[in-house]
Each structure stands twice: as structure tokens, then as C-alpha cells.
Design an enzyme around this catalytic site. Structure first.
Site, PDB file in Angstrom:
ATOM      1  N   HIS A   1      51.543  -2.755   2.137  1.00  0.00           N
ATOM      2  CA  HIS A   1      50.451  -3.356   1.362  1.00  0.00           C
ATOM      3  C   HIS A   1      49.394  -2.285   1.083  1.00  0.00           C
ATOM      4  O   HIS A   1      49.144  -1.422   1.929  1.00  0.00           O
ATOM      5  CB  HIS A   1      49.844  -4.519   2.154  1.00  0.00           C
ATOM      6  CG  HIS A   1      48.915  -5.353   1.333  1.00  0.00           C
ATOM      7  ND1 HIS A   1      47.633  -4.961   1.076  1.00  0.00           N
ATOM      8  CD2 HIS A   1      49.098  -6.531   0.674  1.00  0.00           C
ATOM      9  CE1 HIS A   1      47.049  -5.879   0.307  1.00  0.00           C
ATOM     10  NE2 HIS A   1      47.921  -6.837   0.048  1.00  0.00           N
TER      11      HIS A   1
ATOM     12  N   GLY B   1      42.423  -8.629  -4.617  1.00  0.00           N
ATOM     13  CA  GLY B   1      41.183  -9.106  -4.008  1.00  0.00           C
ATOM     14  C   GLY B   1      39.954  -8.849  -4.866  1.00  0.00           C
ATOM     15  O   GLY B   1      38.825  -8.971  -4.387  1.00  0.00           O
TER      16      GLY B   1
ATOM     17  N   GLU C   1      51.954  -4.672  -7.027  1.00  0.00           N
ATOM     18  CA  GLU C   1      50.565  -5.057  -6.804  1.00  0.00           C
ATOM     19  C   GLU C   1      49.631  -3.948  -7.271  1.00  0.00           C
ATOM     20  O   GLU C   1      49.336  -3.006  -6.498  1.00  0.00           O
ATOM     21  CB  GLU C   1      50.327  -5.317  -5.320  1.00  0.00           C
ATOM     22  CG  GLU C   1      51.144  -6.464  -4.770  1.00  0.00           C
ATOM     23  CD  GLU C   1      50.397  -7.196  -3.672  1.00  0.00           C
ATOM     24  OE1 GLU C   1      50.237  -8.414  -3.793  1.00  0.00           O
ATOM     25  OE2 GLU C   1      49.941  -6.551  -2.726  1.00  0.00           O
TER      26      GLU C   1
ATOM     27  N   GLU D   1      46.302  -2.345   1.231  1.00  0.00           N
ATOM     28  CA  GLU D   1      45.243  -2.268   2.238  1.00  0.00           C
ATOM     29  C   GLU D   1      45.705  -1.435   3.431  1.00  0.00           C
ATOM     30  O   GLU D   1      44.916  -0.712   4.044  1.00  0.00           O
ATOM     31  CB  GLU D   1      44.824  -3.692   2.671  1.00  0.00           C
ATOM     32  CG  GLU D   1      44.009  -4.379   1.571  1.00  0.00           C
ATOM     33  CD  GLU D   1      44.116  -5.892   1.557  1.00  0.00           C
ATOM     34  OE1 GLU D   1      44.556  -6.493   2.546  1.00  0.00           O
ATOM     35  OE2 GLU D   1      43.757  -6.481   0.512  1.00  0.00           O
TER      36      GLU D   1
ATOM     37  N   ASN E   1      49.829 -14.100   1.582  1.00  0.00           N
ATOM     38  CA  ASN E   1      49.438 -13.030   2.508  1.00  0.00           C
ATOM     39  C   ASN E   1      48.050 -13.388   3.009  1.00  0.00           C
ATOM     40  O   ASN E   1      47.078 -13.249   2.281  1.00  0.00           O
ATOM     41  CB  ASN E   1      49.430 -11.675   1.781  1.00  0.00           C
ATOM     42  CG  ASN E   1      48.840 -10.583   2.642  1.00  0.00           C
ATOM     43  OD1 ASN E   1      48.867 -10.668   3.874  1.00  0.00           O
ATOM     44  ND2 ASN E   1      48.284  -9.547   2.019  1.00  0.00           N
TER      45      ASN E   1
ATOM     46  N   SER F   1      45.278 -11.037  -7.410  1.00  0.00           N
ATOM     47  CA  SER F   1      44.433 -12.125  -7.905  1.00  0.00           C
ATOM     48  C   SER F   1      45.208 -13.178  -8.687  1.00  0.00           C
ATOM     49  O   SER F   1      44.695 -13.751  -9.649  1.00  0.00           O
ATOM     50  CB  SER F   1      43.270 -11.564  -8.740  1.00  0.00           C
ATOM     51  OG  SER F   1      42.487 -10.681  -7.961  1.00  0.00           O
TER      52      SER F   1
ATOM     53  N   LYS G   1      46.249 -12.011   5.231  1.00  0.00           N
ATOM     54  CA  LYS G   1      45.424 -10.872   5.659  1.00  0.00           C
ATOM     55  C   LYS G   1      44.816 -11.181   7.042  1.00  0.00           C
ATOM     56  O   LYS G   1      45.476 -11.788   7.869  1.00  0.00           O
ATOM     57  CB  LYS G   1      44.355 -10.556   4.618  1.00  0.00           C
ATOM     58  CG  LYS G   1      44.929 -10.518   3.190  1.00  0.00           C
ATOM     59  CD  LYS G   1      43.997  -9.900   2.210  1.00  0.00           C
ATOM     60  CE  LYS G   1      44.537 -10.108   0.802  1.00  0.00           C
ATOM     61  NZ  LYS G   1      44.105  -9.090  -0.136  1.00  0.00           N
TER      62      LYS G   1
HETATM   63  C1  PEP Z   1      47.510  -9.500  -1.648  1.00  0.00           C
HETATM   64  O1  PEP Z   1      46.897  -9.543  -0.587  1.00  0.00           O
HETATM   65  O2  PEP Z   1      48.664  -9.050  -1.679  1.00  0.00           O
HETATM   66  C2  PEP Z   1      46.860  -9.997  -2.858  1.00  0.00           C
HETATM   67  C3  PEP Z   1      47.522  -9.956  -3.987  1.00  0.00           C
HETATM   68  O3  PEP Z   1      45.580 -10.466  -2.709  1.00  0.00           O
HETATM   69  P1  PEP Z   1      44.749 -11.312  -3.802  1.00  0.00           P
HETATM   70  O4  PEP Z   1      45.696 -12.386  -4.322  1.00  0.00           O
HETATM   71  O5  PEP Z   1      43.613 -11.878  -3.061  1.00  0.00           O
HETATM   72  O6  PEP Z   1      44.379 -10.377  -4.900  1.00  0.00           O
END
Ligand code: PEP
Length: 255
Positions: A98, A176, A170, A100, A13, A216, A15
Site C-alpha cells: 500500500h 484518502g 491506486e 502508505e 482497507n 477515494s 487502515k
Molecule cells: C486505500 O486505503 O487503499 C484507499 C483507496 O483509501 P481511500 O478510499 O480512503 O482513498
């Protein structure tokens, strides 16, 4: 069907990162590194990068996804992009709900469901994100919340359609932040999602559905996370912007 027969999917992803020319360069760098993958490899990119990504990924095992989709077919929705537009542009997957988008752009469980239905209707594969905040976890609501979000997202989605649905657990506190769920926390969260599928659809769908972990995940922790029974790959943010790190995660999921 079980862990061995479920398809692992590693999806990046990106972003709001990468211009079209940077997209071409990064995919060209990634292609040889993930060519031997024994899992599905997907890159979800900003709308403006889709054409470049589809072109660069041609002839490779990398599939292209979008990061969102609107739920209406067309009309006066300035700034939005429909499922049919994505499909015609060569997109196969789309991230929906997501955290975000839920946090910054007012996504609700209802709009997540509508977007999921629109994606499926157009022949796209939704990657539906669910996850609890730290506060919800500390209050003991993780299981209730994950089951609720999962079932709400799948309202009016048939068992047959579930063949094209991926769910990503998630935890919001892990996205992040550099804080990863432990292997057991990831397995437990994914297990709650699978339990919701069992309650809604029964054993066959619950055991066949790909459930990713995201938060992460990186080149160092991917192997032990994806080894867990309920973890069928990952949704990767930061680490999907680095070709080598992403390819190490793909290799971990290919074992
Ligand atoms: C994501 O954007 O779905 C995500 C898991 O980001 P990150 O791996 O940076 O935590």
C-alpha cells in the site's frame, strides 16, 4: 476471459481504524447489507482486529484480509506478523505494498515482492498495490512506473500463482484525498497494469487477473468506475468504514 467473466472484488482497507469491539459491531451491521453480493467482498483489518473480524464474519459472504505480512517465516523480527500466523487466524487476503506503507514505512518494490511470495507460499491471496504520485504523473511516467512496479512485485510469481493474485491500481494522489481518478484515468491505469501482465505472462493471465481501482472510491462514484472494462472492483479506504456506503459500492460491483 474478459470483463464479464473476471471476478470483481470489493475490498475494504480499514487502515488504523476500529478496535476489536468496533470491528464486531461494524461487520454485524454490514453482513445483511452485502449478503446478496454478486462479487467477492473482503475486509482488510488491523492485525489486532483479525480474530474479532473472522468470528463476526463466520457464515457470511465476507472474507477477511490483513493489511500487511512479513516475508520471513519466523524469527527475530519484533512487531512483525508472518503469513502462516495470518493463515491460521483465518485470514484469506492480504494487502501488500500500500502506498502508505511505501511512503511511511520504507516499503520497496523488493520487499513488496518478498511479501507477495511469502503470502502465496502460505496460501494467502495478495492484493498488491501499485500507483504513481502526482509528480510522476505530471512528468509523464505513469505507464512506465505502473509496469515496472507490477513486474517487480511479481518477480518469481508463476502464471499458476497468478490465479490467486489481485492487483490494485491506486494513484497515490487519489488515496484518502477525496480526489478520485476519472473513470477514464482509472481504466487507463488499470490497462497499463494489464499490459504489464500481458508482457510478462501472456493473454490468458492478463485477461483473467482481477485488477481493482483504489483512491477515494465511494458510494457516488463507484458505479461508473467499476463499469470500465479494466476495473474489476475496488480497494476502498474511507468508505469501507461506513456500512451503508460500503454496501452501495458492493452493489455497484455486483451489476
Ligand atoms: C486505500 O486505503 O487503499 C484507499 C483507496 O483509501 P481511500 O478510499 O480512503 O482513498
Amino acid at each position: 476471459m474478459n470483463k464479464e467473466t473476471r471476478k470483481a472484488v470489493i475490498a475494504g482497507n480499514w487502515k488504523m481504524n476500529k478496535t476489536p469491539s468496533e470491528t464486531t459491531a461494524l461487520i454485524n451491521e454490514m453482513k445483511p447489507l452485502v449478503a446478496d453480493a454478486n462479487c467477492d467482498v473482503v475486509l482488510c483489518v488491523p492485525f489486532i482486529d483479525i480474530a474479532a473480524a473472522v468470528e463476526a464474519a463466520k457464515g457470511s459472504n465476507i472474507k477477511i484480509g490483513a493489511e500487511n505480512v512479513h516475508f520471513k517465516e519466523s524469527g527475530a523480527y519484533t512487531g512483525e506478523v508472518s503469513a502462516a500466523m495470518l493463515k491460521e487466524a483465518g485470514v484469506e487476503y492480504v494487502v501488500i505494498g500500500h502506498s502508505e506503507r511505501r511512503t511511511y514505512f520504507g516499503e520497496t518494490d523488493q520487499t513488496v515482492n518478498l511479501r507477495t511470495l511469502a503470502a502465496l507460499n502460505a496460501g494467502l491471496k495478495p492484493i498488491i498495490c501499485v500507483g504513481e504520485t502526482l509528480e510522476q504523473r505530471e512528468l509523464g511516467y505513469t505507464e512506465t512506473l505502473l509496469k515496472f512496479q507490477t513486474k517487480m512485485a511479481l518477480t518469481n510469481v508463476s502464471a499458476e500463482d497468478m490465479k490467486n493474485v489481485i492487483i490494485a491500481y491506486e494513484p497515490v494522489w487519489a488515496i484518502g484525498t477525496g480526489v478520485t481518478a476519472t473513470d477514464d484515468q482509472a481504466d487507463e491505469g488499470n490497462g497499463f497494469v494489464r499490459a504489464a501482465l500481458l508482457e510478462k505472462y501472456g493473454k490468458d493471465v492478463a485477461e483473467a487477473t482481477t485488477i481493482q481501482y483504489g483512491g477515494s472510491m465511494n458510494a457516488k462514484n463507484a458505479e461508473s468506475l467499476v463499469a470500465k472494462y479494466n476495473v474489476d472492483g475496488g480497494l476502498i479506504g474511507g468508505a469501507s468504514l461506513k456500512a451503508e456506503d460500503f454496501s452501495i459500492i458492493v452493489k455497484a460491483a455486483s451489476k
